[in-house]
Design an enzyme around this catalytic site. Structure first.
Site, PDB file in Angstrom:
ATOM      1  N   ASN B  29       0.843  -1.194   0.000  1.00  0.00           N
ATOM      2  CA  ASN B  29       0.000   0.000   0.000  1.00  0.00           C
ATOM      3  C   ASN B  29       0.877   1.243   0.000  1.00  0.00           C
ATOM      4  O   ASN B  29       2.042   1.209   0.368  1.00  0.00           O
ATOM      5  CB  ASN B  29      -0.951   0.012   1.214  1.00  0.00           C
ATOM      6  CG  ASN B  29      -0.246  -0.351   2.507  1.00  0.00           C
ATOM      7  OD1 ASN B  29       0.581   0.408   3.008  1.00  0.00           O
ATOM      8  ND2 ASN B  29      -0.542  -1.531   3.038  1.00  0.00           N
ATOM      9  N   GLY B  44      -7.379  -5.017   1.620  1.00  0.00           N
ATOM     10  CA  GLY B  44      -7.790  -6.265   0.983  1.00  0.00           C
ATOM     11  C   GLY B  44      -8.397  -6.106  -0.395  1.00  0.00           C
ATOM     12  O   GLY B  44      -9.167  -6.970  -0.837  1.00  0.00           O
ATOM     13  N   HIS B  93       4.556   0.633   1.497  1.00  0.00           N
ATOM     14  CA  HIS B  93       4.808  -0.648   2.169  1.00  0.00           C
ATOM     15  C   HIS B  93       4.654  -1.782   1.163  1.00  0.00           C
ATOM     16  O   HIS B  93       3.663  -1.841   0.436  1.00  0.00           O
ATOM     17  CB  HIS B  93       3.813  -0.839   3.317  1.00  0.00           C
ATOM     18  CG  HIS B  93       3.878  -2.212   3.919  1.00  0.00           C
ATOM     19  ND1 HIS B  93       5.055  -2.791   4.323  1.00  0.00           N
ATOM     20  CD2 HIS B  93       2.912  -3.127   4.166  1.00  0.00           C
ATOM     21  CE1 HIS B  93       4.810  -3.995   4.807  1.00  0.00           C
ATOM     22  NE2 HIS B  93       3.522  -4.224   4.709  1.00  0.00           N
ATOM     23  N   HIS B  95       5.882  -6.241   0.363  1.00  0.00           N
ATOM     24  CA  HIS B  95       6.568  -7.487   0.737  1.00  0.00           C
ATOM     25  C   HIS B  95       7.442  -7.920  -0.443  1.00  0.00           C
ATOM     26  O   HIS B  95       7.477  -9.101  -0.788  1.00  0.00           O
ATOM     27  CB  HIS B  95       5.554  -8.592   1.038  1.00  0.00           C
ATOM     28  CG  HIS B  95       4.623  -8.305   2.176  1.00  0.00           C
ATOM     29  ND1 HIS B  95       3.446  -9.007   2.363  1.00  0.00           N
ATOM     30  CD2 HIS B  95       4.675  -7.399   3.180  1.00  0.00           C
ATOM     31  CE1 HIS B  95       2.817  -8.529   3.434  1.00  0.00           C
ATOM     32  NE2 HIS B  95       3.537  -7.557   3.947  1.00  0.00           N
ATOM     33  N   ASP B 118      24.516   5.812  -3.545  1.00  0.00           N
ATOM     34  CA  ASP B 118      23.761   6.925  -4.130  1.00  0.00           C
ATOM     35  C   ASP B 118      22.416   7.110  -3.411  1.00  0.00           C
ATOM     36  O   ASP B 118      22.126   8.183  -2.886  1.00  0.00           O
ATOM     37  CB  ASP B 118      23.440   6.627  -5.603  1.00  0.00           C
ATOM     38  CG  ASP B 118      24.634   6.780  -6.536  1.00  0.00           C
ATOM     39  OD1 ASP B 118      25.694   7.250  -6.099  1.00  0.00           O
ATOM     40  OD2 ASP B 118      24.483   6.415  -7.717  1.00  0.00           O
ATOM     41  N   HIS B 158       9.017  -9.591   7.917  1.00  0.00           N
ATOM     42  CA  HIS B 158       7.827  -8.948   7.407  1.00  0.00           C
ATOM     43  C   HIS B 158       8.000  -8.375   5.996  1.00  0.00           C
ATOM     44  O   HIS B 158       7.502  -8.956   5.033  1.00  0.00           O
ATOM     45  CB  HIS B 158       7.381  -7.868   8.411  1.00  0.00           C
ATOM     46  CG  HIS B 158       6.112  -7.196   8.027  1.00  0.00           C
ATOM     47  ND1 HIS B 158       5.428  -6.338   8.837  1.00  0.00           N
ATOM     48  CD2 HIS B 158       5.387  -7.228   6.882  1.00  0.00           C
ATOM     49  CE1 HIS B 158       4.343  -5.900   8.240  1.00  0.00           C
ATOM     50  NE2 HIS B 158       4.300  -6.422   7.055  1.00  0.00           N
ATOM     51  N   TYR B 217      23.349  14.969  -9.136  1.00  0.00           N
ATOM     52  CA  TYR B 217      22.627  14.094 -10.070  1.00  0.00           C
ATOM     53  C   TYR B 217      21.250  14.665 -10.388  1.00  0.00           C
ATOM     54  O   TYR B 217      20.625  15.311  -9.557  1.00  0.00           O
ATOM     55  CB  TYR B 217      22.480  12.713  -9.421  1.00  0.00           C
ATOM     56  CG  TYR B 217      21.780  11.685 -10.267  1.00  0.00           C
ATOM     57  CD1 TYR B 217      22.480  10.922 -11.206  1.00  0.00           C
ATOM     58  CD2 TYR B 217      20.419  11.458 -10.123  1.00  0.00           C
ATOM     59  CE1 TYR B 217      21.840   9.953 -11.968  1.00  0.00           C
ATOM     60  CE2 TYR B 217      19.771  10.493 -10.884  1.00  0.00           C
ATOM     61  CZ  TYR B 217      20.496   9.743 -11.814  1.00  0.00           C
ATOM     62  OH  TYR B 217      19.844   8.791 -12.557  1.00  0.00           O
TER      63      TYR B 217
END
Lengths: 228, 228, 228, 228
Positions: B29, B44, B93, B95, B118, B158, B217
Site C-alpha cells: 500500500n 484487501g 509498504h 513485501h 547513491d 515482514h 545528479y
C-alpha cells in the site's frame, strides 16, 4: 451463478495462471463445484486455446456429464476432494516453480514470514508421493488439509494443490503459496551464503497474525474478493 | 494539488507496485499526507480493482474521515510515521521478495554497490519484529529512520517500508530497495559458491557518492521526478 | 543519419533497456558519437519520460552544446572513451543485476559458454573501483577494453559499460553480457550445490568460436543488425 | 500444409521463443522438415525482424535452395538430424538460461519431478562438447537421442536441442526443458542450503508416469496440440 456464468468465470480464472507465472504450456488446472458435480479444464489444452465452452462437467466420480473434450487427468483428485470436504467450492493445481522445488525436497515450507502467518496460519504442509490419474492424490490432499489452517499443500516430487470456498479463493492461495515459497527460498539461500539464520516467528505470534488477517483484514462487507 | 488530483496520483502510483513486481494480490500500500490526515489504499482490495475514489481519508489517529471502505490494516503505522516525522509526505509498504528475504534473516543489506551509496547513503537498515495492525511497526520505522540517510527500512520477518517527501519519492525508494536487495543477494550467492568475497566500499567513498547523487545528479530545476 | 534521426534512434534504443530488464527507474544510459561530440540521455529522467528531443548534445569534454536538460552524470566517462577510442560509435551503461553481482565480487565472468566465446571472445573483464562523475571510470574502461576482444567491461562495485561501432552494437553487448552473466551465475550455483565443476572451454576452442562468429555468422551484407 | 502455410507457422513458432524467455537477441532457431529439405531461420536476424518470407529453404546437406538470406549457422546440425532420424519433423535450438547452466556443468538433469517423468521419461541427457557450424553437434544429438525417450538434449557448455514429430512438438519440449531445468535447479539449491535431499522417483514410477502421459493424457482425437 448459472452454468454459463460459471464457465466464463472459470475461464477467466484459468487465464490468471499464466499471467502469474504459475503454469507452463498445458499444465495446471482449476475446478469449481457444481450441484452434484464439478466443472474443470479439459486435458492437454493450452491456456490460449481454452474457452468457456471447452470446460468439462463431470459428476463427483469424475464421469463426464457434459463436454466434448476429455477432462483434466487430475479430475479424479478434484472429485475426491469435493466428496470428502463439503466446505470446498474450488480447487487449483499447479507446478509453480518455487513451491514445486520445495515439494522436490519433500519438506514443508516453514512459516517465517508474517504474510505466511496471515494466509496459511503456519507452514505450508508437504504431502507424500502419490501416482497421478487416480484418487491417491486426492486422498493425500484430504488427509493433510482436512482441519488444517492452510488452504495449500505441496505434494512430494509433484506440485501444488490449493482449496477454497470458491475457485477465486483457491486461486489466491495458489498465487500466495508461490510468492512465499520464493521469498522463503531466497531467505534460506541468503542465510546459507552468509552464515546467518532465518528468523523464526513464535507460534503465539503466528496465531495472532492469522486471527487478525482472517477476522479484521479486508472489507467485511466483501467476503469474496472479486476477480483480479 | 486538490484531493481529486491526489486520489488520481495515488491510484496511478499504486499501479506501479505490480508493474515493478513489488506486490502480490492485495498486499502492499501507499499513502499520501493530507492537511491533518492521510489518504491510503483500502484494505484487501486487489490492484486491478482499485480506483481513485476507493482511496480512504483518515486523520492522523487512523480514524476514517472520508470513504466507504475500510482503510489498509497498516493505516495506524502510516499515521504514526506522519505524526512523528513532519518531513515525510508519502509512505510505501511492500513485501517485495528479495528485500523481504533479507528481512527474514533479520540482517541489514550491506552497502556494496555504488547505486546503494547513491540512493541510501549506506546499508538499508533492518528493524525488529513488530505485530501488524497497531502502531508498533510505525514506532520501529521512526526509531530507525529518523535522522537516517536511508529512506528505506526492512522489518524482520515482514517486509519493507519506505518514506519520502512525496509518495513518488517513497515509491522510487521501494523500487530501488528491491533492485539492490536482489543484486546484493546475487553477489553473496556468487561469492559463497566461488569462494571469493563481496568487495566493500569505504565509508569515505560512500559519503562522496551519496553527496554527489543528492546534490549533483538529476535535473536541479526538477526536484520532483514526475510519475514514471 | 541526421541529428533528428539519431535522436529518434537513441530514444528507441533507450526503451530497449527496461524492456530487457537492464535498468531500474532512471539508472542506465546510452550515447552516440556525433561529429566532435556526443548525444546522451539527460540525467535523472525516467525511461517513460524520455523523448528524442530531451537527449543532450555535448562536446568531447562533456560541455553541453545543445539541450535544455543536464546530461547524464556519466557524460564525462562517455566523452573520455570517445576521445581515446576513435573506433567506438556508441556506449551503453547499466546496473543490470547479474552482471553487477559479478562486479560486486570484483571478478571477471569466466568464458564457460559457447555464446560467450562467440560474443566476447573470452571472459568479460572486471575493472577496478572508480568514483562516479569524472573521467576515472572512462580511464578504467579504456585501460581494459582497448585492444581487448570483449565489447563489455564490468566495473567493481558498480555495473556495466559496453562499447560498439554503433549504439545498437553496444546495446547488443549490454543485453548479451547480462544474459551470460545470469547463465554463468546459475552454473556456478549449481556446481557448488551439487559438488560438481563448471566445465571449461579450451583457449583454442574459444578462438575458433569467436572467429566463426565474427566472420561467418549472420548476414554478411547486413553488417549492422537493425534495431530490434 | 503448403510452403506458404509452413513459413507462416514457423514464423509464429519463432515468436514463442522470446515470449517464453528462451532466447536473447538473435540466438535460437527452429526448423521444419520439408520434402527433401528443411525450412529454417536466417542467421543473425532478431526475432522482431523475422518474417515468414525471410525463412530459408535448404536441402538435407544444408545447401540453400530458396531464400535471399544465409540460413542459421546451425543448419548443418539440423540437416544431419533430419537425415539420420526420419521420425523427426521439427527441431528447436536455444540457449535457455537454466538448461544451459546444467549444460555448463556437463551434467544430465535428474528426473526428480513427475512433470519430467511425464514429458521426458527420465533425465534430460547431456551430450559432449562439439564445435559449432558443422555436423558435429548433429552427430552428438543423434548419438544421444536416437531411441531415447527424451525429446531434449543439453550440450556441454552450449545449450539445448529438442526434436519432435512437428516443430510445435519440439517447441513444447524446449519450453518444458527450461521449466524443469529451473525447478530442479531450485530444488538442489534448496537442498544444499538446508542440508536436506532432493527426493528421487523410482524407475518404476517414472515408467508408469511416462506411459500414462503418452497414452492417456490430453485429447486423443487431437494428437497435435495447436499453436499456443
Amino acid at each position: 451463478m448459472n452454468h454459463t456464468e460459471l464457465r466464463a468465470e472459470l475461464h477467466a480464472l484459468h487465464l490468471e495462471l499464466p499471467r502469474n507465472g504459475l503454469v507452463t504450456w498445458t499444465s495446471g488446472n482449476i475446478s469449481a463445484r457444481l450441484d452434484g458435480g464439478l466443472l474443470i479444464k479439459p486435458s492437454g489444452v493450452t491456456f490460449a486455446e481454452l474457452t468457456p465452452e471447452s470446460m468439462v462437467v463431470t459428476d463427483l466420480n469424475a464421469q463426464v456429464i457434459e463436454g466434448d473434450l476429455s477432462p483434466s487427468s487430475d479430475t479424479a483428485t478434484h472429485a475426491y476432494v469435493y466428496r470428502q470436504m463439503p466446505e470446498v467450492g474450488g480447487i487449483v493445481h499447479t507446478h509453480s516453480p518455487y513451491a514445486t522445488a520445495w515439494a522436490a525436497t519433500g519438506q514443508e515450507i516453514p512459516c517465517v514470514l508474517t504474510a505466511m502467518a496471515d494466509e496459511f496460519g503456519g507452514p505450508v504442509p508437504c504431502g507424500g508421493f502419490a501416482p497421478i490419474g487416480g484418487e491417491e492424490i486426492g486422498a493425500e490432499v484430504v488427509r493433510v488439509l482436512k482441519g488444517h489452517r492452510s488452504p495449500a499443500i505441496i505434494l512430494q516430487s509433484h506440485g501444488v494443490f490449493t482449496i477454497g470456498k470458491t475457485p477465486l479463493a483457491a486461486l489466491k492461495a495458489a498465487v500466495m503459496v508461490e510468492d512465499v515459497a520464493r521469498t522463503v527460498f531466497l531467505a534460506y539461500q541468503l542465510a546459507a551464503a552468509r552464515g546467518v539464520e532465518v528468523q523464526t516467528i513464535s507460534p503465539a505470534d503466528i496465531d495472532r497474525l492469522h486471527h487478525r488477517y482472517t477476522h479484521v483484514y479486508g472489507q467485511q462487507q466483501h467476503q469474496e474478493t472479486p476477480c483480479p
